[in-house]
Design a protein around this motif. Structure first.
Motif, PDB file in Angstrom:
ATOM      1  N   LYS A  87     -64.019 -17.993   6.576  1.00 46.53           N
ATOM      2  CA  LYS A  87     -63.091 -19.111   6.703  1.00 46.53           C
ATOM      3  C   LYS A  87     -63.814 -20.398   7.127  1.00 46.53           C
ATOM      4  O   LYS A  87     -63.516 -21.481   6.619  1.00 46.53           O
ATOM      5  CB  LYS A  87     -62.045 -18.741   7.760  1.00 46.53           C
ATOM      6  N   ASP A  88     -64.787 -20.245   8.060  1.00 39.15           N
ATOM      7  CA  ASP A  88     -65.513 -21.419   8.561  1.00 39.15           C
ATOM      8  C   ASP A  88     -66.253 -22.124   7.429  1.00 39.15           C
ATOM      9  O   ASP A  88     -66.289 -23.355   7.360  1.00 39.15           O
ATOM     10  CB  ASP A  88     -66.538 -20.997   9.623  1.00 39.15           C
ATOM     11  N   GLN A  89     -66.844 -21.290   6.561  1.00 38.62           N
ATOM     12  CA  GLN A  89     -67.591 -21.851   5.435  1.00 38.62           C
ATOM     13  C   GLN A  89     -66.646 -22.627   4.507  1.00 38.62           C
ATOM     14  O   GLN A  89     -66.964 -23.735   4.067  1.00 38.62           O
ATOM     15  CB  GLN A  89     -68.254 -20.707   4.679  1.00 38.62           C
ATOM     16  N   ILE A  90     -65.479 -22.042   4.250  1.00 35.76           N
ATOM     17  CA  ILE A  90     -64.496 -22.697   3.379  1.00 35.76           C
ATOM     18  C   ILE A  90     -64.023 -24.005   4.033  1.00 35.76           C
ATOM     19  O   ILE A  90     -63.889 -25.036   3.376  1.00 35.76           O
ATOM     20  CB  ILE A  90     -63.309 -21.749   3.098  1.00 35.76           C
ATOM     21  N   ASP A  91     -63.832 -23.932   5.352  1.00 37.90           N
ATOM     22  CA  ASP A  91     -63.381 -25.106   6.106  1.00 37.90           C
ATOM     23  C   ASP A  91     -64.404 -26.243   5.953  1.00 37.90           C
ATOM     24  O   ASP A  91     -64.038 -27.399   5.701  1.00 37.90           O
ATOM     25  CB  ASP A  91     -63.230 -24.692   7.586  1.00 37.90           C
ATOM     26  N   ILE A  92     -65.695 -25.906   6.081  1.00 41.46           N
ATOM     27  CA  ILE A  92     -66.736 -26.941   5.977  1.00 41.46           C
ATOM     28  C   ILE A  92     -66.825 -27.477   4.550  1.00 41.46           C
ATOM     29  O   ILE A  92     -66.955 -28.683   4.333  1.00 41.46           O
ATOM     30  CB  ILE A  92     -68.101 -26.402   6.469  1.00 41.46           C
ATOM     31  N   MET A  93     -66.692 -26.572   3.578  1.00 36.30           N
ATOM     32  CA  MET A  93     -66.721 -27.030   2.177  1.00 36.30           C
ATOM     33  C   MET A  93     -65.606 -28.049   1.948  1.00 36.30           C
ATOM     34  O   MET A  93     -65.801 -29.086   1.316  1.00 36.30           O
ATOM     35  CB  MET A  93     -66.524 -25.838   1.234  1.00 36.30           C
ATOM     36  N   ASP A  94     -64.435 -27.736   2.493  1.00 35.22           N
ATOM     37  CA  ASP A  94     -63.276 -28.617   2.352  1.00 35.22           C
ATOM     38  C   ASP A  94     -63.552 -29.959   3.044  1.00 35.22           C
ATOM     39  O   ASP A  94     -63.229 -31.023   2.532  1.00 35.22           O
ATOM     40  CB  ASP A  94     -62.063 -27.912   2.993  1.00 35.22           C
ATOM     41  N   LEU A  95     -64.211 -29.874   4.201  1.00 33.83           N
ATOM     42  CA  LEU A  95     -64.484 -31.066   5.004  1.00 33.83           C
ATOM     43  C   LEU A  95     -65.485 -32.006   4.337  1.00 33.83           C
ATOM     44  O   LEU A  95     -65.329 -33.223   4.392  1.00 33.83           O
ATOM     45  CB  LEU A  95     -65.020 -30.614   6.376  1.00 33.83           C
ATOM     46  N   VAL A  96     -66.526 -31.437   3.715  1.00 36.67           N
ATOM     47  CA  VAL A  96     -67.569 -32.300   3.151  1.00 36.67           C
ATOM     48  C   VAL A  96     -67.226 -32.801   1.739  1.00 36.67           C
ATOM     49  O   VAL A  96     -68.001 -33.522   1.133  1.00 36.67           O
ATOM     50  CB  VAL A  96     -68.970 -31.631   3.153  1.00 36.67           C
ATOM     51  N   GLY A  97     -66.062 -32.397   1.243  1.00 31.25           N
ATOM     52  CA  GLY A  97     -65.606 -32.963  -0.027  1.00 31.25           C
ATOM     53  C   GLY A  97     -65.871 -32.103  -1.249  1.00 31.25           C
ATOM     54  O   GLY A  97     -66.039 -32.635  -2.350  1.00 31.25           O
ATOM     55  N   ALA A  98     -65.914 -30.771  -1.061  1.00 31.11           N
ATOM     56  CA  ALA A  98     -66.034 -29.899  -2.234  1.00 31.11           C
ATOM     57  C   ALA A  98     -64.673 -29.839  -2.920  1.00 31.11           C
ATOM     58  O   ALA A  98     -63.645 -29.769  -2.245  1.00 31.11           O
ATOM     59  CB  ALA A  98     -66.466 -28.498  -1.806  1.00 31.11           C
ATOM     60  N   THR A  99     -64.679 -29.875  -4.236  1.00 34.71           N
ATOM     61  CA  THR A  99     -63.397 -29.783  -4.943  1.00 34.71           C
ATOM     62  C   THR A  99     -62.906 -28.333  -4.870  1.00 34.71           C
ATOM     63  O   THR A  99     -63.694 -27.419  -4.597  1.00 34.71           O
ATOM     64  CB  THR A  99     -63.552 -30.183  -6.423  1.00 34.71           C
ATOM     65  N   GLU A 100     -61.621 -28.134  -5.151  1.00 37.77           N
ATOM     66  CA  GLU A 100     -61.059 -26.786  -5.017  1.00 37.77           C
ATOM     67  C   GLU A 100     -61.776 -25.786  -5.908  1.00 37.77           C
ATOM     68  O   GLU A 100     -62.050 -24.663  -5.497  1.00 37.77           O
ATOM     69  CB  GLU A 100     -59.561 -26.793  -5.303  1.00 37.77           C
ATOM     70  N   SER A 101     -62.114 -26.211  -7.135  1.00 38.41           N
ATOM     71  CA  SER A 101     -62.767 -25.245  -8.025  1.00 38.41           C
ATOM     72  C   SER A 101     -64.155 -24.880  -7.498  1.00 38.41           C
ATOM     73  O   SER A 101     -64.582 -23.738  -7.604  1.00 38.41           O
ATOM     74  CB  SER A 101     -62.832 -25.780  -9.448  1.00 38.41           C
ATOM     75  N   TYR A 102     -64.845 -25.847  -6.902  1.00 35.30           N
ATOM     76  CA  TYR A 102     -66.165 -25.559  -6.332  1.00 35.30           C
ATOM     77  C   TYR A 102     -66.055 -24.590  -5.168  1.00 35.30           C
ATOM     78  O   TYR A 102     -66.945 -23.777  -4.932  1.00 35.30           O
ATOM     79  CB  TYR A 102     -66.826 -26.868  -5.865  1.00 35.30           C
ATOM     80  N   ILE A 103     -64.947 -24.694  -4.423  1.00 31.11           N
ATOM     81  CA  ILE A 103     -64.755 -23.775  -3.292  1.00 31.11           C
ATOM     82  C   ILE A 103     -64.403 -22.385  -3.829  1.00 31.11           C
ATOM     83  O   ILE A 103     -64.935 -21.379  -3.371  1.00 31.11           O
ATOM     84  CB  ILE A 103     -63.623 -24.285  -2.362  1.00 31.11           C
ATOM     85  N   GLU A 104     -63.524 -22.369  -4.834  1.00 27.29           N
ATOM     86  CA  GLU A 104     -62.949 -21.093  -5.263  1.00 27.29           C
ATOM     87  C   GLU A 104     -63.858 -20.255  -6.156  1.00 27.29           C
ATOM     88  O   GLU A 104     -63.928 -19.030  -6.015  1.00 27.29           O
ATOM     89  CB  GLU A 104     -61.631 -21.359  -6.010  1.00 27.29           C
ATOM     90  N   ILE A 105     -64.553 -20.917  -7.093  1.00 27.73           N
ATOM     91  CA  ILE A 105     -65.254 -20.150  -8.138  1.00 27.73           C
ATOM     92  C   ILE A 105     -66.293 -19.145  -7.587  1.00 27.73           C
ATOM     93  O   ILE A 105     -66.303 -18.000  -8.025  1.00 27.73           O
ATOM     94  CB  ILE A 105     -65.841 -21.083  -9.219  1.00 27.73           C
ATOM     95  N   PRO A 106     -67.139 -19.521  -6.593  1.00 28.38           N
ATOM     96  CA  PRO A 106     -68.089 -18.506  -6.102  1.00 28.38           C
ATOM     97  C   PRO A 106     -67.390 -17.255  -5.568  1.00 28.38           C
ATOM     98  O   PRO A 106     -67.853 -16.134  -5.802  1.00 28.38           O
ATOM     99  CB  PRO A 106     -68.830 -19.228  -4.972  1.00 28.38           C
TER     100      PRO A 106
END
Lengths: 296, 234
Positions: free
Chosen positions: A198-217
């Motif tokens: 969850k923390d990793q997803i939270d940081i991805m969201d914070l630094v401006g990763a798009t949803e697909s960039y967060i989800e696809i891996p």
């Protein structure tokens, strides 16, 4: 794009214990589903064997001549659902009787003449081997003047039909329950692996990763979990049924189509499980933030 | 560059965390947001990077309006904002280099640029020599420097620092503060939320006081005066 695959690959190996548990649970779920699929295949095979035994016999009147027999043969062949016909003369019937009832063959001796009628064995296409069609065909055959009687074991066919329908319903219900249970178990396992990050997803969201960039891996990782789990369970099933088929040769064992079904099911589970989990995880993070009293 | 206009935000329906807040932060400015714990500082920070949305009023962040921005545009806004927290929020399973590079990788930066930009960011916070260390091998001050490197690696127009020295010892606090001032002199605006008056430099552009969710004069954040009369200090 390289990042996405790299991240999915890293995610799998970085969380070894979590990945192993996930793959293990996917394997067990798919193993049970595989048992069900092979069980169904064997059940269908048994039904087919039973249906193959269904045959229709048209008894020919005593005084029918060669031409009459030829014409009734052609007429029967022209009926929809009739695959082939086979003429059994009175003599052939007698021979068959003696062969079938070796011990009581002398029963026929009490008759002056051969009492067994000539007949035409009618082979029915598999699609027509159901009570309604069999009844229709038998009624059409009975209309020919050369035919004295038609027999196809109507009662037995009705009973077989009822049993098949019943087994089919049980099989479908069981299949749905097993499939849903597998989806539920795999979904929750993948959900746990994603929630652990969850923390990793939270940081991805914070630094401006798009949803697909967060989800696809995570989705790729989930598909990989599903595929690996399904291949492991297919391997175990293959070994199990190879062993069982040495004891029961008639048993349908693992084949390529069953392996394909399991692999597709595994990939499907991994895909659905991960896409739902990562979306849920993201929305939980966001929802949590918008509801809670923020730490100040 | 950042404009709060009569912004209110409540949590769990009733608890009003921010009441009619209005202020501006200009390009390249260094601003302090000062207030006690629970006053609403983090709420303002989260509103700026649109982690949460105002219920009333609006925020304009570099042309993005909180009333009209689309969900899909938020990641692109966040790429222009750097954020650091009291608890650093570093990924424990990645080394310093990877923690900083992570912000570039997940935003689709080309591989050619990732290495250069990451090393530049680490050099600017003087952490290049620790690039292979893991967060657990670093002190609080060093971890915060890595977090700062991650926040500035995309060259944001503003750096939001939410109690950045909260988990750092006094010796390293000065280092972190100097780093923030250095970053500001290079053109990045900084908004630092803190409850610690002693950190405020005299020549700072702006000090925004906040008390019970209302913007007040900095000197009134602890006073018992009626804040209704003293708000709009800026």
């Amino acid at each position: 794009m390289i990042y996405i695959f790299q991240e999915a690959f890293k995610g799998f190996f970085k969380n070894k214990s979590m990945s192993l548990i996930t793959v293990g649970i996917v394997s067990v779920s798919i193993f049970i589903f595989g048992l069900f699929i092979i069980g169904t295949a064997n059940l269908m095979n048994l039904i087919k064997l039973a249906e193959d035994k269904i045959e229709m016999v048209a008894y020919i009147n005593e005084n029918t001549n060669e031409n009459g027999i030829q014409s009734v043969r052609n007429n029967i062949l022209s009926i929809a659902g009739v695959q082939s016909v086979e003429y059994i003369s009175k003599e052939q019937a007698k021979e068959q009787f003696i062969k079938d009832f070796k011990d009581n063959a002398n029963l026929l001796e009490v008759f002056e003449n051969n009492p067994l009628p000539a007949s035409i064995k009618v082979h029915i296409s598999i699609a027509y081997k159901n009570p309604e069609n069999l009844k229709n065909i038998s009624e059409k055959i009975a209309l020919f003047k050369e035919v004295s009687d038609v027999d196809y074991g109507a009662e037995w066919v009705d009973e077989l039909d009822r049993a098949v329908k019943f087994l089919f319903i049980i099989d479908i219900i069981l299949g749905i329950i097993i499939a849903l249970a597998s989806v539920f178990i795999v979904f929750n396992t993948i959900r746990l692996t994603i929630m652990a990050r969850k923390d990793q997803i939270d940081i991805m969201d914070l630094v401006g990763a798009t949803e697909s960039y967060i989800e696809i891996p995570y989705i790729i990782e989930g598909i990989f979990h599903g595929l690996l789990g399904s291949l492991i369970s297919a391997g175990i099933l293959y070994l199990l049924f190879s062993f069982l088929s040495t004891k029961f040769p008639a048993l349908i064992s693992m084949n390529n189509s069953i392996i394909c079904i399991l692999a597709i099911f595994g990939v499907f589970l991994g895909f659905i499980g991960s896409i739902m989990s990562v979306k849920q995880c993201l929305s939980e993070i966001r929802d949590f933030k918008s509801r809670k009293k923020v730490k100040i | 560059m950042i404009e709060f206009s009569n912004v209110s935000k409540s949590f769990q329906g009733d608890w009003l965390a921010l009441k009619n807040a209005s202020f501006k932060i200009n390009k390249g400015e260094f601003a302090f947001l000062i207030g006690k714990s629970g006053a609403g500082k983090s709420t303002i920070m989260k509103l700026i990077y649109l982690d949460i949305f105002p219920e009333d009023g609006y925020i304009n962040i570099a042309g993005y309006d909180s009333r009209t921005i689309k969900r899909k545009d938020i990641p692109f806004l966040r790429r222009k904002i750097g954020v650091i927290f009291q608890d650093f929020k570093l990924l424990p399973d990645r080394n310093v280099y990877d923690n900083v590079a992570f912000a570039l990788k997940v935003t689709g930066e080309s591989y050619r640029n990732i290495r250069k930009k990451t090393l530049d960011a680490l050099a600017s916070v003087k952490m290049s020599h620790k690039r292979n260390s893991y967060p657990y091998q670093l002190s609080g001050g060093e971890q915060q420097k890595v977090a700062i490197a991650r926040a500035i690696v995309r060259e944001p127009f503003i750096l939001l620092a939410d109690e950045p020295t909260g988990n750092v010892d006094p010796e390293n606090t000065a280092g972190i503060m100097n780093l923030l001032f250095e970053i500001n002199t290079l053109g990045t605006a900084v908004l630092m939320a803190t409850h610690d008056h002693s950190l405020i430099k005299k020549d700072i552009n702006q000090v925004i006081g906040i008390r019970d969710g209302k913007i007040v004069k900095p000197e009134n954040i602890f006073s018992k005066l009626d804040i209704e009369e003293t708000e709009s200090a800026l």
